[in-house]
Design a protein around this motif. Structure first.
Motif, PDB file in Angstrom:
ATOM      1  N   VAL A 175       0.849  -1.205   0.000  1.00 59.83           N
ATOM      2  CA  VAL A 175       0.000   0.000   0.000  1.00 59.83           C
ATOM      3  C   VAL A 175       0.883   1.253   0.000  1.00 59.83           C
ATOM      4  N   ASP A 176       1.934   1.228   0.828  1.00 67.54           N
ATOM      5  CA  ASP A 176       2.840   2.376   0.937  1.00 67.54           C
ATOM      6  C   ASP A 176       3.545   2.644  -0.395  1.00 67.54           C
ATOM      7  N   ALA A 177       3.957   1.584  -1.093  1.00 65.85           N
ATOM      8  CA  ALA A 177       4.615   1.749  -2.397  1.00 65.85           C
ATOM      9  C   ALA A 177       3.622   2.316  -3.414  1.00 65.85           C
ATOM     10  N   LEU A 178       2.389   1.847  -3.370  1.00 66.58           N
ATOM     11  CA  LEU A 178       1.353   2.364  -4.291  1.00 66.58           C
ATOM     12  C   LEU A 178       1.051   3.830  -4.002  1.00 66.58           C
ATOM     13  N   ALA A 179       1.084   4.179  -2.714  1.00 62.18           N
ATOM     14  CA  ALA A 179       0.758   5.561  -2.321  1.00 62.18           C
ATOM     15  C   ALA A 179       1.794   6.543  -2.871  1.00 62.18           C
ATOM     16  N   ARG A 180       2.986   6.055  -3.204  1.00 60.59           N
ATOM     17  CA  ARG A 180       4.020   6.939  -3.770  1.00 60.59           C
ATOM     18  C   ARG A 180       3.829   7.168  -5.269  1.00 60.59           C
ATOM     19  N   SER A 181       2.890   6.440  -5.887  1.00 59.44           N
ATOM     20  CA  SER A 181       2.700   6.565  -7.338  1.00 59.44           C
ATOM     21  C   SER A 181       1.761   7.716  -7.674  1.00 59.44           C
ATOM     22  N   PRO A 182       2.171   8.609  -8.567  1.00 59.69           N
ATOM     23  CA  PRO A 182       1.270   9.693  -8.991  1.00 59.69           C
ATOM     24  C   PRO A 182       0.074   9.174  -9.789  1.00 59.69           C
ATOM     25  N   LYS A 183       0.161   7.926 -10.255  1.00 57.33           N
ATOM     26  CA  LYS A 183      -0.942   7.382 -11.061  1.00 57.33           C
ATOM     27  C   LYS A 183      -2.081   6.842 -10.205  1.00 57.33           C
ATOM     28  N   THR A 214       9.433  -8.138   2.054  1.00 55.25           N
ATOM     29  CA  THR A 214       8.828  -7.069   1.259  1.00 55.25           C
ATOM     30  C   THR A 214       8.950  -5.706   1.942  1.00 55.25           C
ATOM     31  N   GLU A 215       8.851  -5.712   3.265  1.00 56.15           N
ATOM     32  CA  GLU A 215       8.883  -4.459   4.017  1.00 56.15           C
ATOM     33  C   GLU A 215      10.247  -3.770   3.924  1.00 56.15           C
ATOM     34  N   VAL A 216      11.320  -4.555   3.697  1.00 53.44           N
ATOM     35  CA  VAL A 216      12.631  -3.906   3.539  1.00 53.44           C
ATOM     36  C   VAL A 216      12.987  -3.686   2.072  1.00 53.44           C
ATOM     37  N   VAL A 217      12.411  -4.475   1.175  1.00 55.70           N
ATOM     38  CA  VAL A 217      12.770  -4.374  -0.244  1.00 55.70           C
ATOM     39  C   VAL A 217      12.007  -3.247  -0.954  1.00 55.70           C
ATOM     40  N   LEU A 218      10.683  -3.179  -0.780  1.00 57.57           N
ATOM     41  CA  LEU A 218       9.910  -2.201  -1.563  1.00 57.57           C
ATOM     42  C   LEU A 218      10.271  -0.737  -1.287  1.00 57.57           C
ATOM     43  N   PRO A 219      10.689  -0.369  -0.056  1.00 52.89           N
ATOM     44  CA  PRO A 219      11.100   1.031   0.131  1.00 52.89           C
ATOM     45  C   PRO A 219      12.295   1.432  -0.744  1.00 52.89           C
ATOM     46  N   LEU A 220      13.003   0.454  -1.314  1.00 55.82           N
ATOM     47  CA  LEU A 220      14.158   0.776  -2.159  1.00 55.82           C
ATOM     48  C   LEU A 220      13.776   0.975  -3.626  1.00 55.82           C
ATOM     49  N   LEU A 221      12.522   0.699  -3.962  1.00 53.84           N
ATOM     50  CA  LEU A 221      12.097   0.825  -5.366  1.00 53.84           C
ATOM     51  C   LEU A 221      11.885   2.295  -5.728  1.00 53.84           C
ATOM     52  N   GLU A 222      12.622   2.761  -6.732  1.00 48.98           N
ATOM     53  CA  GLU A 222      12.498   4.167  -7.155  1.00 48.98           C
ATOM     54  C   GLU A 222      11.566   4.303  -8.357  1.00 48.98           C
ATOM     55  N   SER A 223      11.306   3.220  -9.072  1.00 46.92           N
ATOM     56  CA  SER A 223      10.347   3.274 -10.184  1.00 46.92           C
ATOM     57  C   SER A 223       8.927   3.253  -9.622  1.00 46.92           C
ATOM     58  N   ASP A 224       7.977   3.586 -10.491  1.00 51.17           N
ATOM     59  CA  ASP A 224       6.569   3.541 -10.111  1.00 51.17           C
ATOM     60  C   ASP A 224       6.108   2.077 -10.100  1.00 51.17           C
ATOM     61  N   ILE A 225       5.697   1.599  -8.942  1.00 53.84           N
ATOM     62  CA  ILE A 225       5.370   0.170  -8.816  1.00 53.84           C
ATOM     63  C   ILE A 225       4.157  -0.211  -9.672  1.00 53.84           C
ATOM     64  N   THR A 226       3.289   0.749  -9.980  1.00 53.11           N
ATOM     65  CA  THR A 226       2.114   0.388 -10.784  1.00 53.11           C
ATOM     66  C   THR A 226       2.535  -0.031 -12.193  1.00 53.11           C
TER      67      THR A 226
END
Ligand code: AMP
Ligand code: GLY
Length: 415
Positions: free
Chosen positions: A16-24, A291-303
């Motif tokens: 959810v947190d990774a999705l919340a960072r997406s402008p889309k 997942t909780e430590v890996v996804l915060p490192l993603l700089e691309s848009d996860i969507t």
């Protein structure tokens, strides 16, 4: 885009947190979610395996993308049902989920396609299994064939222990009617390699290491995982490249050849043995707590990657931060055995660069309460593991709750 995340743990909070960072993304639902996902998404009171209910919800609310966390929902056929209704969903079909839900299926596949793993035999008959183990060396690893919530693995040190485990699995059917896989015991550091997979397209994520035992020094009972970190100094670039080509890509292509193309996350539970990297197990989903430590490192848009995989078309090249990340699980006293719920939690103020994922929480009259075995997971990013570890433990110590415990040695293999 309106997105629905299925599940209720720290893994889903991190998604959810990774999705919340997406402008889309214009709106996020989480079913059933927890108190933490409720801060960033609208929680929907539907069980993760209520396929019909979830499908009706997605249709009524014009959900553009659904992301599945738990294996139970995949094994219940949620992806097949959503696709049949014309809904876009990220996750494997029920048939492809066999890579996790049947140990024997996974072992046969690895054998056939030359994916490195421990040698094995499988049995449904108690006497036959007993005869085999009495003639073999120990330790031996006995695994129940079906989903067993992480409890279906016994490392038998001698024939007596093997006999007990076989009786429990094949005579008492403690986990169900499944077969038993008996495999060679391997040694070496374990690590988790998660990849987004769409047929033969494989997008690697940073490696992570979980801590399965409840107490410091890797002692105590097995748990769902008590903490995780990225930046593993004992895995070289060559090891990762080997694991990517010979394990993850080879397995993706094997599943496609067998008629079960993957379309979600393939999680390799791997071990670096003296004889090279080998597979301990596969999961058909994001790992928790990795997942909780890996996804915060993603700089691309996860969507972008979720949609590309769900639509079965080429996706983006993913950008990952060079930082490392570490998270410590706070669990209810007694976990993984019996524990009480409903203890009040007060959360600390979070400094910049930190996250606090909730795993098993609920709210009542505006108060945050413990509601599960694993309760919270503060996660810190940093340029180096020493610094990130110091900072994450500062936050851990500031969490107010009388019924939680945690391991104080997360990342000990790296430091
Ligand atoms: P699994 O549920 O298959 O991941 O097994 C749980 C844990 O048992 C793993 O994380 C390993 O620590 C251990 N294990 C499983 N298979 C083996 C094996 N072949 N050799 C050594 N340890 C194993
Ligand atoms: N962290 C282990 C798992 O997700 O199965």
């Amino acid at each position: 885009m309106k997105v629905l995340v299925i599940g209720s743990g720290g893994r889903e909070h991190a998604i959810v947190d990774a999705l919340a960072r997406s402008p889309k993304v214009s709106g996020i639902y989480c079913a059933p979610g927890n108190a933490g996902t409720g801060d960033q998404a609208v929680n929907v009171l539907l069980k993760d395996t209520d396929v019909e209910g979830l499908k009706a919800f997605a249709l009524e609310n014009s959900v553009d993308l659904t992301v599945v966390g738990p294996e139970a929902a995949l094994a219940a056929g949620i992806v097949d049902a959503f696709r049949a209704a014309g809904l876009r969903i990220f996750g494997h079909t029920k048939a492809a989920t066999a890579i996790e839900s049947s140990k024997e299926f996974a072992k046969k596949l690895m054998d056939k396609y030359g994916v490195p793993t421990a040698a094995y035999r499988s049995f449904s008959d108690y006497e036959e299994a007993l005869e085999y183990v009495s003639g073999r060396t120990f330790p031996a690893v006995l695994k129940y064939d079906g989903l067993a919530a992480g409890k279906g693995v016994v490392i038998a040190e001698n024939e007596m222990q093997a006999r007990e485990a076989l009786a429990s699995m094949l005579l008492d059917h403690s986990f169900g009617q499944g077969r038993v896989v008996v495999e060679d015991y391997l040694e070496g550091p374990e690590f988790s390699f998660m990849c987004f997979v769409d047929g033969e397209r494989v997008y690697p994520m940073p490696l992570a290491q979980d801590h399965k035992r409840a107490f410091d020094g890797d002692r105590g009972p097995n748990t769902g995982g008590m903490g995780a970190y990225t930046g593993l100094p004992f895995i070289s670039d060559e090891d990762k490249e080997f694991a990517f080509r010979e394990i993850m890509c080879r397995t993706a292509s094997a599943m496609a050849s067998e008629g079960f193309p993957l379309s979600g996350v393939l999680y390799g539970g791997l071990m670096k043995t003296a004889d090279g990297v080998k597979v301990i197990e596969f999961n058909a989903r994001f790992g928790d707590p990795e997942t909780e430590v890996v996804l915060p490192l993603l700089e691309s848009d996860i969507t972008d990657v979720f949609c590309a995989v769900a639509d079965n078309r080429p996706g983006p090249e993913l950008k990952w931060s060079d930082a490392v990340s570490i998270g410590v699980v706070l669990a209810s006293k007694g976990y993984p055995g019996a524990y009480s719920k409903g203890f009040e939690i007060t959360l600390p103020q979070l400094p910049e660069g930190m996250r606090l994922y909730q795993m098993g929480t609920s709210t009542k009259d505006g108060r945050l309460l413990t509601a599960g075995g694993r309760v919270l997971m503060p996660v810190c990013k940093g340029a180096d593991l020493h610094e990130a570890r110091t900072r994450v433990y500062e936050i851990v110590e500031q969490v107010g709750c009388e019924n939680l415990f945690y391991r104080s040695d997360i990342a000990h293999q790296a430091l």
